[in-house]
Design a protein around this motif. Structure first.
Motif, short mmCIF file in Angstrom:
data_model
loop_
_atom_site.label_atom_id
_atom_site.label_comp_id
_atom_site.label_asym_id
_atom_site.label_seq_id
_atom_site.Cartn_x
_atom_site.Cartn_y
_atom_site.Cartn_z
N ILE A 1 0.70 -0.97 -0.13
CA ILE A 1 -0.41 -0.03 -0.03
C ILE A 1 0.62 1.23 0.22
O ILE A 1 1.87 1.30 0.85
CB ILE A 1 -1.01 0.38 1.71
CG1 ILE A 1 -1.88 -1.47 1.29
CG2 ILE A 1 -1.95 1.26 1.27
CD1 ILE A 1 -2.64 -2.07 2.59
N GLU A 2 0.50 2.20 -0.87
CA GLU A 2 1.29 3.15 -0.65
C GLU A 2 0.31 4.44 -0.70
O GLU A 2 -0.90 4.24 -1.07
CB GLU A 2 2.22 3.73 -2.29
CG GLU A 2 3.15 1.87 -2.00
CD GLU A 2 3.80 2.15 -3.64
OE1 GLU A 2 3.41 2.52 -4.68
OE2 GLU A 2 5.14 1.51 -3.68
N THR A 3 1.47 5.68 -0.48
CA THR A 3 0.54 6.77 -0.92
C THR A 3 1.10 7.78 -1.19
O THR A 3 2.41 8.11 -1.76
CB THR A 3 0.23 7.40 0.94
OG1 THR A 3 -0.97 8.87 0.53
CG2 THR A 3 1.41 7.67 2.07
N SER A 4 0.84 9.08 -1.45
CA SER A 4 1.65 9.82 -2.47
C SER A 4 1.04 11.60 -1.43
O SER A 4 -0.08 11.58 -0.43
CB SER A 4 0.85 9.86 -3.62
OG SER A 4 -0.21 10.46 -3.42
N ASP A 5 1.83 12.63 -1.27
CA ASP A 5 1.62 14.05 -0.37
C ASP A 5 0.28 14.27 -1.33
O ASP A 5 -0.37 14.90 -0.99
CB ASP A 5 2.90 15.09 -1.06
CG ASP A 5 4.33 14.36 -0.16
OD1 ASP A 5 4.01 13.83 0.92
OD2 ASP A 5 5.01 14.74 -0.76
N ARG A 6 0.07 14.51 -3.31
CA ARG A 6 -0.67 15.01 -3.55
C ARG A 6 -2.05 14.12 -3.25
O ARG A 6 -3.46 14.61 -3.12
CB ARG A 6 -0.58 14.64 -5.07
CG ARG A 6 -1.44 14.98 -6.01
CD ARG A 6 -1.04 14.39 -7.58
NE ARG A 6 -2.33 14.58 -8.46
CZ ARG A 6 -2.18 14.63 -10.10
NH1 ARG A 6 -1.07 13.80 -10.23
NH2 ARG A 6 -3.41 15.55 -10.42
N GLU A 7 -2.04 13.01 -3.14
CA GLU A 7 -3.60 12.06 -2.39
C GLU A 7 -3.42 12.85 -1.12
O GLU A 7 -4.93 13.04 -1.11
CB GLU A 7 -3.10 10.79 -2.31
CG GLU A 7 -4.17 10.05 -1.80
CD GLU A 7 -3.70 8.59 -1.53
OE1 GLU A 7 -4.49 7.66 -2.45
OE2 GLU A 7 -2.95 7.96 -0.10
#
Length: 485
Positions: free
Chosen positions: A81-87
């Protein structure tokens, strides 16, 4: 056919007996006649009680038509599972722009999620909740994906770090429901994979746990075709377990997971060593059951209700029409027009949180309806609750999860269970604050091989999330009994 053969057999045998006098010769024929009748009865009973199974069938849920050539990719791929600053920035922007309606004076959760408390939850979500940290928590267990019937299936697979010498590890598939996710099982997994460490046993029962996401939930791809129900889910999960190399395994579920694992037990009973449930659906309504509920309010023993059944059903059942209407509005929406409400929830994180978290209030304890905070933080932390909401938000899966109701309620969802029955060893944990209680006498009509049925001391609908130790103890007790059979 047996009901036609049996009367004729009796008539023929009795006519033979009447045609003889009571002599020594006739005295010898009487036991022979009895044996003949016994043999016919035995054959009839065997035929009558032949175990029926749910047809496994096959399916295709990918986009477009099923490819005519080429074998499906059966590889099991590690997943993270990954995330991003944009999300996260997009989430924060939406949280900051939320609009709220003033609650009525004196209203708690009896009109739905209290908007004053909702503003507190959203403030915590925006300013204190750390999604990066929670992603690390989610990734602490190994995640995988594999393609089955045209869609990617997500699951976690956790093996014990230590197995006592000579002990067999029992595979256990655990299936969530709505509005939960695979994350519901994070607190119970270590209790099952390392029970001795937590004082649950001496290591005589140890599990490796597989928790898949139902297609259309979380990180499992949503079906692209209509008709995806619990039977299709059961077939896919059997294929998953077979792909992992398991020939026999235990299954456990609540909410939709109860229906899925029950269907799995009916579909391939030779593969399911045991079925454990913390929710049993009531089955098809009938005049007999309605009368039993009415009579049971005054003389429960007359209709087979135990004392515990009566305590869990009344006085709740006496006002059940109002209570069911109050708690099942979501069901009518999702079973008819899920996309209409779902589109709004998919666009608004605040609306999504209110819609989901309201269920974690009253489904955990009906009395929480009268608390201004819904009693949510008395059983869970906001980090836990919002992590579950985030799984729906970042995957955009709320609409496809809601469609699951329409697919299952477009036909009688209880028909297959009632008609075929369940014959594998079954363990049932009845939690006192479950939405609806099914009395044991009704459970036995469908589940013919109940190994253990327990009335739990506390807990509600989200048993693994709320009372992981209680549920783990019951699962271990059940499996221990099955292994000794």
């Amino acid at each position: 056919m047996w009901h036609q053969i049996l009367p004729n057999a009796w008539e023929n045998i009795l006519s033979q007996i009447r045609s003889f006098e009571y002599s020594q010769k006739n005295a010898v024929l009487l036991p022979v006649a009895a044996l003949g009748v016994g043999g016919i009865l035995l054959c009839c009973l065997r035929s009558r009680h032949k175990v029926k199974t749910l047809e496994m069938g096959d399916g295709w849920w990918g986009s477009g038509e099923r490819p005519l050539k080429g074998k499906e990719d059966e590889s099991i791929r590690p997943f993270k599972i990954e995330t991003s600053d944009r999300e996260i920035e997009d989430l924060h922007r939406r949280l900051e722009q939320a609009r709220y309606a003033e609650p009525l004076e004196g209203a708690a959760f009896d009109y739905g999620f209290n908007s004053n408390y909702l503003q507190r939850v959203v403030a915590y979500w925006r300013n204190e909740f750390d999604w990066h940290k929670q992603v690390e928590v989610l990734n602490k267990y190994p995640h995988f994906r594999t393609t089955i019937e045209g869609i990617d299936i997500h699951f976690i697979h956790v093996k014990p770090s230590y197995v006592p010498h000579g002990r067999a590890v029992q595979p256990l598939l655990m299936v969530h429901g709505w509005p939960g996710s695979f994350y519901e099982f994070y607190k119970i997994i270590p209790l099952l994979t390392e029970p001795a460490r937590y004082g649950l046993n001496d290591g005589d029962v140890v599990f490796e746990v597989i928790c898949p996401s139902i297609p259309g939930y979380g990180f499992s791809e949503a079906p692209h075709q209509k008709g995806f129900d619990t039977i299709a889910t059961a077939r896919i999960f059997h294929k998953l377990m077979n792909r992992l190399g398991f020939k026999q395994y235990y299954v456990q579920g609540g909410d939709w997971g109860s229906r899925v694992t029950t269907n799995m037990s009916q579909m391939l009973p030779q593969s399911v060593k045991g079925l454990h449930l913390n929710l049993v659906f009531r089955g098809s309504p009938s005049l007999r059951k309605i009368l039993a509920v009415m009579i049971g309010a005054y003389v429960p023993w007359l209709v087979g209700f135990t004392r515990e059944d009566a305590q869990l059903m009344y006085p709740f059942m006496q006002k059940s029409i109002y209570t069911i209407l109050q708690e099942s509005g979501y069901l009518h929406i999702q079973a008819t027009k899920p996309d209409t409400a779902g589109c709004g929830l998919n666009d608004s994180p605040v609306g999504l949180a209110a819609y989901i978290l309201e269920k974690f209030s009253t489904w955990t304890d009906k009395s929480f309806l009268h608390k201004t905070d819904g009693g949510l933080e008395s059983k869970y932390t906001l980090d836990e609750l919002l992590t579950n909401v985030m799984i729906y938000w970042v995957t955009g899966s709320i609409v496809s999860s809601m469609r699951y109701y329409k697919e299952n309620f477009s036909k009688d969802p209880t028909l297959a269970v009632d008609r075929i029955g369940v014959h594998v060893p079954t363990g049932i944990a009845a939690f006192p604050h479950e939405i609806l209680h099914t009395p044991r006498v009704w459970v036995k009509e469908v589940f013919s091989n109940i190994v253990t049925f327990s009335y739990m001391p506390r807990g509600g609908h989200f048993a693994a999330f709320e009372e992981p130790r209680l549920l783990a103890e019951h699962i271990i007790q059940f499996v221990r009994k099955v292994e000794k059979l």
